[in-house]
Design a protein around this motif. Structure first.
Motif, short mmCIF file in Angstrom:
data_model
loop_
_atom_site.label_atom_id
_atom_site.label_comp_id
_atom_site.label_asym_id
_atom_site.label_seq_id
_atom_site.Cartn_x
_atom_site.Cartn_y
_atom_site.Cartn_z
N GLY A 163 0.83 -1.19 0.00
CA GLY A 163 0.00 0.00 0.00
C GLY A 163 0.86 1.24 0.00
N LEU A 164 0.21 2.39 0.02
CA LEU A 164 0.92 3.67 0.07
C LEU A 164 0.48 4.44 1.30
CD1 LEU A 164 0.52 3.16 -3.31
CD2 LEU A 164 2.12 5.05 -3.19
N ASP A 165 1.32 5.37 1.74
CA ASP A 165 1.09 6.07 3.00
C ASP A 165 1.78 7.42 2.95
OD1 ASP A 165 0.28 6.55 5.60
OD2 ASP A 165 1.25 4.77 6.44
N CYS A 166 1.57 8.22 3.98
CA CYS A 166 2.23 9.52 4.14
C CYS A 166 1.90 10.45 2.96
CB CYS A 166 3.72 9.36 4.30
SG CYS A 166 4.20 8.44 5.79
N TYR A 167 0.64 10.82 2.85
CA TYR A 167 0.19 11.72 1.80
C TYR A 167 0.37 13.19 2.17
CZ TYR A 167 -2.05 7.63 -0.26
OH TYR A 167 -2.29 6.39 -0.82
N ALA A 168 0.55 13.48 3.44
CA ALA A 168 0.70 14.87 3.87
C ALA A 168 1.96 15.48 3.24
CB ALA A 168 0.79 14.95 5.39
N PRO A 169 1.91 16.76 2.88
CA PRO A 169 3.11 17.40 2.34
C PRO A 169 4.28 17.29 3.32
CG PRO A 169 1.19 18.80 2.03
CD PRO A 169 0.76 17.68 2.93
N PRO A 170 5.50 17.16 2.82
CA PRO A 170 6.66 16.98 3.70
C PRO A 170 7.10 18.27 4.38
CG PRO A 170 7.37 16.99 1.42
CD PRO A 170 5.87 17.04 1.39
N ARG A 179 -1.78 19.78 10.98
CA ARG A 179 -2.86 20.47 10.28
C ARG A 179 -3.23 19.76 8.98
NH1 ARG A 179 -1.76 27.06 10.60
NH2 ARG A 179 -2.22 27.30 12.83
N CYS A 180 -2.26 19.09 8.38
CA CYS A 180 -2.50 18.41 7.10
C CYS A 180 -2.76 16.92 7.27
CB CYS A 180 -1.31 18.62 6.17
SG CYS A 180 -1.08 20.35 5.65
N ALA A 181 -3.11 16.52 8.48
CA ALA A 181 -3.35 15.10 8.72
C ALA A 181 -4.51 14.56 7.89
CB ALA A 181 -3.61 14.85 10.21
N PHE A 182 -5.44 15.44 7.52
CA PHE A 182 -6.59 14.99 6.72
C PHE A 182 -6.15 14.48 5.34
CE2 PHE A 182 -5.95 19.36 5.40
CZ PHE A 182 -6.23 19.34 4.04
N PHE A 183 -4.93 14.85 4.91
CA PHE A 183 -4.43 14.36 3.63
C PHE A 183 -4.35 12.84 3.60
CE2 PHE A 183 -3.34 18.65 2.74
CZ PHE A 183 -2.99 18.74 1.40
N GLU A 184 -4.17 12.21 4.76
CA GLU A 184 -3.98 10.76 4.78
C GLU A 184 -5.23 10.03 4.30
OE1 GLU A 184 -1.12 9.73 5.00
OE2 GLU A 184 -0.13 11.45 5.91
N GLN A 185 -6.39 10.42 4.81
CA GLN A 185 -7.62 9.77 4.35
C GLN A 185 -8.01 10.23 2.95
OE1 GLN A 185 -10.55 10.49 7.38
NE2 GLN A 185 -9.84 8.77 8.63
N ALA A 186 -7.85 11.53 2.69
CA ALA A 186 -8.21 12.05 1.37
C ALA A 186 -7.30 11.48 0.30
CB ALA A 186 -8.14 13.58 1.38
N GLY A 187 -6.02 11.40 0.59
CA GLY A 187 -5.07 10.89 -0.40
C GLY A 187 -5.31 9.45 -0.74
N ASP A 188 -5.61 8.64 0.27
CA ASP A 188 -5.84 7.22 0.04
C ASP A 188 -7.06 7.01 -0.85
OD1 ASP A 188 -4.99 4.57 0.53
OD2 ASP A 188 -6.70 4.29 1.86
N ARG A 189 -7.97 7.98 -0.84
CA ARG A 189 -9.19 7.86 -1.63
C ARG A 189 -9.07 8.51 -3.01
NH1 ARG A 189 -15.28 9.80 0.23
NH2 ARG A 189 -16.37 9.13 -1.69
N TRP A 190 -8.41 9.69 -3.07
CA TRP A 190 -8.46 10.49 -4.29
C TRP A 190 -7.19 10.43 -5.13
CZ3 TRP A 190 -13.15 11.48 -5.52
CH2 TRP A 190 -14.11 11.72 -4.54
N TRP A 191 -6.04 10.23 -4.50
CA TRP A 191 -4.82 10.07 -5.31
C TRP A 191 -3.94 8.98 -4.69
CZ3 TRP A 191 -6.28 14.70 -2.99
CH2 TRP A 191 -5.58 15.11 -1.87
N PRO A 192 -4.42 7.73 -4.75
CA PRO A 192 -3.78 6.62 -4.04
C PRO A 192 -2.37 6.29 -4.48
CG PRO A 192 -5.46 5.80 -5.54
CD PRO A 192 -5.62 7.29 -5.50
N ILE A 193 -1.94 6.76 -5.66
CA ILE A 193 -0.58 6.43 -6.11
C ILE A 193 0.44 7.47 -5.66
CG2 ILE A 193 -1.41 5.17 -8.12
CD1 ILE A 193 -0.59 7.61 -9.82
N ALA A 194 0.00 8.50 -4.93
CA ALA A 194 0.88 9.62 -4.62
C ALA A 194 1.34 9.66 -3.17
CB ALA A 194 0.19 10.94 -4.98
N GLY A 195 1.22 8.57 -2.45
CA GLY A 195 1.73 8.53 -1.09
C GLY A 195 3.24 8.69 -1.07
N GLY A 196 3.75 9.37 -0.06
CA GLY A 196 5.19 9.59 0.03
C GLY A 196 5.99 8.33 0.28
#
Length: 235
Positions: A163-170, A179-196
């Motif tokens: 899987g992929l993880d760490c979608y929040a900006p670095p 503050r950007c923790a919401f990126f984790e759930q949103a990223g897994d749903r909307w851009w799943p290939i872009a996890g860090g």
């Protein structure tokens, strides 16, 4: 001698990533059974803590690893290990192919490998590409997920999970990371290939195993062909 990558994991961004990686390794290795397991690299990060395998060690060139050895030439017999975890070991070696070949040699048939790597097609990869890249992890050789899957397949592994993880900006500060923790759930749903970070779980194939086919299939071919031997080189 200090490990620059391990030191980076003590920074706010490193700690944020470490928490998420630790959670993945904890739930993954808990379901893998056997007698012998090793962690190659980052010995200060206990990714085998939740493993039920009794004999487990960390291995690296320097302390605090429990076994001091060159990961490219593991001090274990062929087909002797049940589990090998590789947390970011492939990005920080000049010989990732040799390291994977040695992992394949040491793990037993049906044994498993669990890998964590930085995803070059992510915000982490963009920071590495556009940044200076002088210090870890930005000076590592980020390996594309599709390429690593190809390497594993050529050696003789079956990829069985990941899987992929760490979608929040670095970001460098804890405040902005939270503050950007919401990126984790949103990223897994909307851009799943872009996890860090990506994870891969693979099993070493049992070579020479014959597939039992129905009677009508056996009439077509009296003898089942054996699978090809794993390639000697993945370059």
């Amino acid at each position: 001698m200090s490990n620059p990558l391990a030191e980076w994991f003590t920074t706010p961004l490193g700690q944020y990533q470490l928490e998420r990686e630790q959670a993945y390794f904890d739930r993954t290795v808990a379901d893998i059974f056997g007698f012998h397991a090793i962690q190659i690299g980052l010995p200060a990060c206990p990714f085998l803590t939740q493993s039920r395998i009794a004999a487990r060690w960390t291995l690296d060139l320097q302390p605090p690893a429990q076994l001091l050895a060159d990961p490219h030439w593991l001090p274990f017999p062929e087909n002797s290990l049940d589990l090998i975890v590789l947390p970011h070991a492939l990005e920080f070696t000049s010989e990732p192919h040799q390291l994977l070949r040695e992992v394949y040699r040491a793990v037993r048939p049906e044994g498993q490998v669990v890998i964590a790597g930085f995803n070059p097609f992510s915000l982490f990869g963009a920071k590495r590409y556009f940044g200076r890249g002088e210090l870890p992890p930005w000076n590592g050789n980020f390996i594309a997920l599709y390429r690593l899957k190809d390497w594993l397949a050529l050696l003789g592994f079956d990829v069985t999970g990941g899987g992929l993880d760490c979608y929040a900006p670095p970001f460098a500060t804890e405040k902005w990371l939270r503050r950007c923790a919401f990126f984790e759930q949103a990223g897994d749903r909307w851009w799943p290939i872009a996890g860090g970070v990506y994870y891969l779980r693979a099993t070493k194939k049992l070579l020479g195993m014959r597939v039992i086919t129905p009677a009508w299939e056996r009439r077509k071919a009296a003898i089942a062909t054996a699978p090809r031997q794993a390639r000697e080189c993945i370059e």
